[in-house]
Design an enzyme around this catalytic site. Structure first.
Site, PDB file in Angstrom:
ATOM      1  CG  ASP A   1       4.187  34.726  27.131  1.00 42.80           C
ATOM      2  OD1 ASP A   1       3.448  34.122  27.938  1.00 42.80           O
ATOM      3  OD2 ASP A   1       5.276  35.231  27.445  1.00 42.80           O
TER       4      ASP A   1
ATOM      5  CD  GLU B   1       5.931  32.577  32.701  1.00 40.01           C
ATOM      6  OE1 GLU B   1       6.445  32.136  33.758  1.00 40.01           O
ATOM      7  OE2 GLU B   1       6.434  32.369  31.573  1.00 40.01           O
TER       8      GLU B   1
END
Length: 428
Positions: A85, A180
């Protein structure tokens, strides 16, 4: 001289950088929080199979998990993590990586119309990248170096080991993770997906040579203050103004323990938001410190301050909630020095001078370490993370690839000849 296939690194980075994988905390109850992450992780799970990796996508945790089987006996399994991400960006504009070959330290025009330039006068680290292939955004979005540079370097390391079976290694587990950037991915990781893994490394931000095994301990605090609303003309002895109490609370916080006055190994208490009316006030805080005792003392400071105000105004007016976010990775590695020494030994073998940093933040490694797998952080190259000035070079990703291969090989070697178990040196 290149260690691995530079074309592979460039092509895969550009390919994955273009994929919209931003995480979104507004969807925090969805796993993962955005569909683009699923698409990329399923693609990665399939790609690594070309390099002899047994892989699958875990729908429950949203991690793509793989294992490159050992080619030698007597070596404990180790792992590597990279997250897919990115931070949120204005996705009206697609990510368009720009390649600048044989970069010579010049000022790069990213978005001339809006005055966006990648200028060594503003970003001096660019001067160290002369002769390299630099990749930037087009100045309208992030690039995604964090952490797609880590993802691609890990792919290149798996490919390299597959093509060089003469390099001895144990079972190597890899995890491509979600969310994350919003602090959810590592919390959801299931250690059962890394059976027998002794330790692991995240491949998050940093320059080649950076290494972090000390991060903040972190708590979030939410304080709600209840006032009593009375018409101001009749308020004498009756009104309790929540805004006034909030102001008193804020004024009592230590003025020297704030982020703008903290660096290195300093901790802080930060007010993240404050909203109030006569009837109700809310204060959001984050508490950070590397040292466990100092961290607990900061938590106690906030709790004691609320208790004192409660004695003055009545305890029922205050609702303080502390939420422990993560703990310092050092807490989990201080008695297991091999995980640190192995990385530092491998850096030197790869021609890097290690720079041990205190990481003023947290990574997935904080959560994974707490789950019993000590997980310090390596680096992913590049710079200016989380903004339109992000960049990386192909050569920096190649250096991370070399470090990953070296760690795998050095772990196998030391498993046979004796581990580097020297006590940790304190770098702060």
């Amino acid at each position: 001289m290149a260690f691995s296939d530079l074309d592979f690194l460039e092509e895969n980075f550009i390919h994955y950088a273009k994929e919209n994988t931003q995480s979104n905390y507004a969807n925090k109850d969805q796993v993962p929080t955005t569909p683009g992450q699923v698409k990329m992780m399923q693609e990665l799970a399939k790609q690594v199979q070309d390099y002899g990796v047994k892989s699958r996508y875990n729908e429950k945790t949203a991690f793509a998990i793989g294992c490159l089987p050992a080619n030698t006996a007597g070596v404990s399994p180790i792992g590597f993590f990279a997250h897919v991400d990115t931070v949120e960006y204005d996705d009206r504009f697609p990510i368009r990586p720009q390649v600048h070959r044989n970069y010579q330290g010049e000022k790069i025009i990213l978005d001339e119309a809006n005055g966006v330039f990648l200028d060594p006068a503003e970003f001096p680290d660019l001067r160290n990248l002369q002769g390299q292939t630099l990749i930037s955004s087009d100045g309208k979005t992030v690039l995604g170096t964090d952490d797609k540079a880590g993802v691609v370097s890990l792919l290149a390391a798996l490919k390299y080991l597959h093509e060089h079976p003469e390099i001895a290694h144990g079972d190597l587990y890899v995890a491509f993770g979600p969310d994350e950037e919003i602090g959810l991915g590592g919390q959801r990781f299931d250690p059962a997906d890394f059976p027998g893994v002794e330790f692991a490394y995240t491949l998050d931000n940093g320059r080649p040579g950076d290494f972090e095994y000390e991060t903040f301990n972190a708590t979030a605090a939410d304080l709600t203050i209840k006032g009593t609303v009375v018409h101001p003309g009749e308020a004498y002895g009756l009104m309790v103004n929540a805004t006034t109490i909030m102001t008193e609370f804020l004024a009592a916080l230590p003025a020297d323990q704030v982020p703008e006055k903290s660096r290195g190994h300093d901790g802080f208490i930060m007010v993240t938001d404050a909203q109030s009316s006569v009837d109700r006030a809310h204060v959001g805080l984050i508490i950070r410190d590397f040292d466990w005792d100092k961290f607990l003392a900061k938590e106690d400071l906030v709790k004691n301050l609320v208790d004192r105000l409660g004695q003055k105004y009545g305890p029922d007016r205050f609702d303080l909630r502390l939420r422990r976010q993560y703990e310092n990775i050092y807490n989990g590695v201080k008695d297991r020095p091999y995980v640190v020494n192995l990385a530092l030994d491998s850096y030197k073998k790869a021609g890097l001078t290690p720079r041990v940093q205190t990481f003023r933040g947290g990574t997935d490694g904080n959560f994974i370490t707490k789950k019993g797998i000590p997980t310090p952080n390596l680096f992913n190259g590049g710079g200016n993370y989380h903004g339109r000035y992000e960049y990386v070079t192909v050569e920096q990703m190649d250096k991370l690839t070399e470090v990953l291969v070296t760690i795998a090989a050095e772990h196998a070697r030391q498993s046979q000849t004796g581990r580097d178990e020297r006590p940790l040196k304190k770098y702060w």
